[in-house]
Design a protein around this motif. Structure first.
Motif, PDB file in Angstrom:
ATOM      1  N   TYR A 140       0.748  -1.152   0.198  1.00  0.00           N
ATOM      2  CA  TYR A 140      -0.093   0.091  -0.092  1.00  0.00           C
ATOM      3  C   TYR A 140       0.746   1.078  -0.053  1.00  0.00           C
ATOM      4  N   GLU A 141       1.899   1.210   0.583  1.00  0.00           N
ATOM      5  CA  GLU A 141       2.825   2.331   0.713  1.00  0.00           C
ATOM      6  C   GLU A 141       3.421   2.455  -0.635  1.00  0.00           C
ATOM      7  N   PHE A 143       2.125   1.927  -3.205  1.00  0.00           N
ATOM      8  CA  PHE A 143       1.032   2.576  -4.266  1.00  0.00           C
ATOM      9  C   PHE A 143       0.835   4.037  -3.895  1.00  0.00           C
ATOM     10  N   ASP A 145      -0.708   4.877  -1.175  1.00  0.00           N
ATOM     11  CA  ASP A 145      -1.857   4.731  -0.373  1.00  0.00           C
ATOM     12  C   ASP A 145      -1.689   4.671   1.155  1.00  0.00           C
ATOM     13  N   THR A 146      -1.247   5.887   1.867  1.00  0.00           N
ATOM     14  CA  THR A 146      -0.725   6.026   3.195  1.00  0.00           C
ATOM     15  C   THR A 146      -1.771   5.568   4.049  1.00  0.00           C
ATOM     16  N   LYS A 147      -3.129   6.008   3.949  1.00  0.00           N
ATOM     17  CA  LYS A 147      -4.157   5.910   4.599  1.00  0.00           C
ATOM     18  C   LYS A 147      -4.279   4.297   4.917  1.00  0.00           C
ATOM     19  N   SER A 148      -4.523   3.575   3.853  1.00  0.00           N
ATOM     20  CA  SER A 148      -4.756   2.172   3.924  1.00  0.00           C
ATOM     21  C   SER A 148      -3.454   1.194   4.408  1.00  0.00           C
ATOM     22  N   TYR A 335      -4.980  -2.416  -7.938  1.00  0.00           N
ATOM     23  CA  TYR A 335      -6.244  -2.034  -7.238  1.00  0.00           C
ATOM     24  C   TYR A 335      -7.342  -2.761  -7.507  1.00  0.00           C
TER      25      TYR A 335
END
Length: 581
Positions: A140-141, A143, A145-148, A335
């Motif tokens: 995820y990082e 990508f 997408d820090t929140k996920s 994704y």
């Protein structure tokens, strides 16, 4: 010969010891697991053979021998499948996932992790659940997408606490600390990394300690505690070198080079980063390689050596383009996998709902790329205009070379955005059919490519059945023809050869069939298997974005058609497209 019971006890002991000492002596782990494998083969015990192979694959993945690791894991999976050992299969798949995402194949890595997640949840195996969740957070990082990533790292911590494993808990603390640092929460980042270091020392996880020290070094760098940062990075490098951890070594050495730049020690920084560059080249660590080139460019520029600065900048741009293009494609694929993962648990009772959710996610993804591409067009156009104005006013040759490099990359970005816009428009355009005049479309497309280098050399042969009656979306047919013709011209073979492109359109009882044949440079089988992948380029020496054939395939699929390719290196390529009437 060792009695069966004694052999079993010996193998169990070897495997237990090998797994336990992986955190501080990987060489010993490999040696013990190899001994266990040999004894297992002598005893012809399939279960122990599989377990030994699975452990060996894990240890080789950790030290960066990815091909060997994947081969061993696949061999273990074959044995586990025959034994119907679900956990064994999941353990081997976890190792394969680690090898894949560590060499930037996030999409396939995430596929394997998704399978592991389902198995470990089913078995209530919180130890391995924590490992999988931490690995997913890493992807995820990547990508962005820090929140996920933050959420799943926290889930990994919870699973580790449930399993009572301090090592796994601290493994998740390390990247969480990095996220807090990037968010400006420096105190929280330091508290978390200090706790991780304490845990690593308590559990004697030497390899994990190196990553924790690396994390603290980054915090010290940001708080300008340079001596402390240097000490942490050097100790991290020493441990990684001792443990044979290639990626960790390169990461720490790169940050050490960046630290020396901040300290103003340019000679030491240059020496460090050149060493990183050589190491990254040797071990194909592309992500660190292009980052090292950027820092070396900064050093050369600070010294006023613009020739050398331009060289490093060009290398950085070329390597980053390759990484970012590949990553963009893998993020999109990844994704799709995440959508699958998020809806997996609903399959038994909600097949219809799952399909609707996936469709909605795909529409949202297309919408996201359309909006981003559209919004970026304005700034890119302004940047191109500024470049044009700068060329009129600037006379210095070195400055003009930098401007030209800037101009080339801006133009390339503009071309990529145009491709993405064309791609996403397919999802939003209304279905407005009209009768297609194939002959007119083909000749108009040919005329539009007069600017291409090989155009004047190519002989075209067009054969369209005049009896064809076919209604479709004109823009999609035009897109297909444009990409067929453009590729035929760009990849023409001009040496000792007259380039030819033959395009025919025929009508059968059930279909409209398009065939485009050229005698160009051709492709091998491996290349043919990748040509419809987003951002894949057959030849990086020939200008392009790697979007054309991906767009062509999307257009064919939008018309419920099929496309196939046959090619031979050095002889040419044939595309066959069929649409149902």
């Amino acid at each position: 010969m060792i009695p069966p019971t004694t052999a079993k006890t010996k193998i169990e002991s070897l495997l237990s010891d090998a797994y336990a000492c992986r955190v501080n002596d990987l060489k010993k782990s490999i040696s013990l697991a190899e001994e266990a494998l040999q004894l297992s083969k002598e005893a012809d015990d399939k279960s122990f053979i599989a377990q030994s192979l699975a452990q060996l694959s894990l240890f080789h993945m950790i030290i960066g021998d990815f091909d060997l690791s994947i081969n061993m894991a696949n061999e273990a999976i074959d044995h586990f499948q025959n034994l119907k050992d679900e956990k064994g299969i999941a353990d081997a798949k976890y190792t394969i996932a680690g090898a894949l995402y560590k060499r930037d194949d996030f999409h396939q890595g995430l596929n394997y992790l998704t399978d592991c997640l389902a198995t470990y949840k089913k078995l209530g195996d919180y130890h391995n659940l924590s490992r999988v969740q931490k690995s997913m957070g890493t992807i995820y990082e990547y990508f962005g997408d820090t929140k996920s990533a933050k959420q799943i790292y926290k889930e990994s911590v919870d699973s580790a606490k449930f399993a009572g494993d301090l090592n796994l808990q601290s493994n998740a603390y390390n990247p969480l600390s990095g996220i807090y640092l990037n968010e400006g929460r420096v105190t929280e980042a330091m508290d978390l990394i200090e706790e991780s270091i304490r845990m690593k020392k308590e559990t004697r996880d030497t390899r994990g300690l190196a990553f924790a020290l690396y994390g603290r070094g980054k915090i010290y760098t940001q708080t300008r505690q340079f001596a402390e940062a240097e000490q942490d990075f050097l100790e991290s490098i020493r441990i990684h070198n001792e443990m044979g951890e290639k990626l960790g070594w390169a990461m720490s050495y790169h940050k050490l080079g960046a630290l020396y730049i901040k300290m103003g020690n340019l000679d030491q920084a240059e020496e460090t980063l050149i060493k990183v560059l050589e190491y990254s080249n040797k071990h194909k660590i592309i992500l660190i390689k292009f980052r090292a080139n950027l820092l070396l460019h900064d050093i050369a520029r600070k010294r006023g050596n613009y020739e050398l600065a331009l060289k490093y900048l060009s290398q950085y741009v070329d390597e980053k383009e390759s990484v970012i293009n590949d990553r963009t494609a893998k993020v999109i694929e990844g994704y799709d996998t995440i959508n699958k993962m998020q809806t997996l648990e609903m399959e038994a009772t909600a097949q219809k709902e799952k399909a609707e959710i996936i469709e909605k996610k795909n529409i949202e993804l297309d919408s996201f790329f359309y909006r981003i591409s559209h919004d970026l067009k304005g700034p890119i156009t302004s940047m191109m205009s500024l470049s044009y104005i700068a060329k009129m006013d600037v006379k210095d040759e070195t400055a003009l070379r930098f401007i030209n490099e800037y101009d080339n990359q801006t133009s390339r970005l503009n071309t990529i955005l145009d491709g993405l816009l064309n791609l996403t428009k397919m999802s939003f355009n209304e279905d407005t059919k009209q009768e297609i005049d194939f002959e007119k479309i083909i000749y108009d497309c040919i005329a539009s490519y007069k600017f291409l280098a090989n155009y004047e050399l190519v002989q075209f042969k067009i054969d369209v059945d005049p009896k064809i009656r076919f209604e479709a979306e004109w823009a999609l047919i035009n897109t297909i023809m444009q990409n067929l013709i453009e590729n035929g011209i760009k990849y023409a073979r001009t040496e000792n050869n007259t380039p030819e492109i033959h395009i025919s359109v025929r009508q059968t009882k059930d279909a409209i069939e398009i065939e485009s044949t050229d005698n160009g440079i051709g492709m091998d089988e491996e290349t043919v298997s990748k040509i419809f992948t987003m951002f894949f380029r057959v030849n990086r020496k020939i200008e392009g974005t790697g979007l054309g054939l991906h767009i062509l395939k999307r257009a064919v699929e939008r018309l419920n058609g099929e496309v196939s390719v046959k090619s031979k290196l050095g002889e040419g390529t044939t595309f066959r497209i069929s649409f149902p009437k």
